[in-house]
Design a protein around this motif. Structure first.
Motif, short mmCIF file in Angstrom:
data_model
loop_
_atom_site.label_atom_id
_atom_site.label_comp_id
_atom_site.label_asym_id
_atom_site.label_seq_id
_atom_site.Cartn_x
_atom_site.Cartn_y
_atom_site.Cartn_z
N SER A 192 0.82 -1.21 0.00
CA SER A 192 0.00 0.00 0.00
C SER A 192 0.86 1.27 0.00
O SER A 192 0.45 2.29 -0.56
CB SER A 192 -0.95 0.00 1.19
N LYS A 193 2.05 1.22 0.56
CA LYS A 193 2.95 2.38 0.53
C LYS A 193 3.58 2.57 -0.84
O LYS A 193 3.77 3.69 -1.29
CB LYS A 193 4.05 2.22 1.59
N LEU A 194 3.95 1.46 -1.49
CA LEU A 194 4.60 1.55 -2.79
C LEU A 194 3.64 1.93 -3.91
O LEU A 194 4.03 2.59 -4.87
CB LEU A 194 5.31 0.23 -3.13
N GLN B 206 1.12 4.16 -4.31
CA GLN B 206 0.44 5.30 -3.70
C GLN B 206 -0.82 5.73 -4.46
O GLN B 206 -1.82 6.04 -3.85
CB GLN B 206 1.40 6.46 -3.57
N CYS B 207 -0.78 5.73 -5.79
CA CYS B 207 -1.94 6.23 -6.53
C CYS B 207 -2.93 5.12 -6.87
O CYS B 207 -4.07 5.40 -7.22
CB CYS B 207 -1.50 6.97 -7.79
N GLN C 45 -3.68 2.19 -4.77
CA GLN C 45 -3.66 1.30 -3.62
C GLN C 45 -4.73 0.23 -3.67
O GLN C 45 -4.46 -0.94 -3.37
CB GLN C 45 -3.82 2.10 -2.33
#
Length: 122
Positions: A77-79, A81-82, A84
């Motif tokens: 979810s962090k990697l 970002q757009c 998710q």
């Protein structure tokens, strides 16, 4: 033997995730945990002292496995970002397919080639 090993692995998992998140080292830690997971699997198979070696290898395996299980969704979810929602949907689908096909293929291997073939494949 399973319950104490699993509970002990949770005790080590929580501080490791907290430290990894604070230092921003979650991505680098995934590679280390994957290697530790593989080493734990090998340790289960080639233990030297049957009881203590087996328990230690299971503990090592579960620490690494639980760390991966908890940190991979967060990292994805962090990697992504757009996108998710899409990334998490693909991750969950791949995880479910892996559970299904892993069980099917593992059962086929065990039936036709024995349980040792399942460990070798893993």
């Amino acid at each position: 033997m399973y319950l104490p090993v699993l509970l002990g692995s949770f005790v080590l998992m929580v501080p490791a995730i907290i430290v990894g998140e604070k230092r921003g080292q979650m991505k680098a830690g995934v590679h280390l945990r994957g290697g530790a997971d593989a080493a734990g699997t090998v340790g289960i198979r080639v233990r030297h002292r049957p009881f203590l070696g087996h328990r230690g290898a299971l503990f090592f395996y579960f620490v690494a496995f639980n760390l991966l299980e908890a940190s991979l969704p967060s990292l994805i979810s962090k990697l992504a970002q757009c996108r998710q929602g899409t990334a998490m949907g693909v991750y969950n689908t791949a995880q479910a397919l892996g559970l299904f096909f892993g069980g099917v293929f593992g059962g086929w291997l065990a039936q036709h080639h024995g349980f040792q073939a399942v460990f070798i494949f893993a």
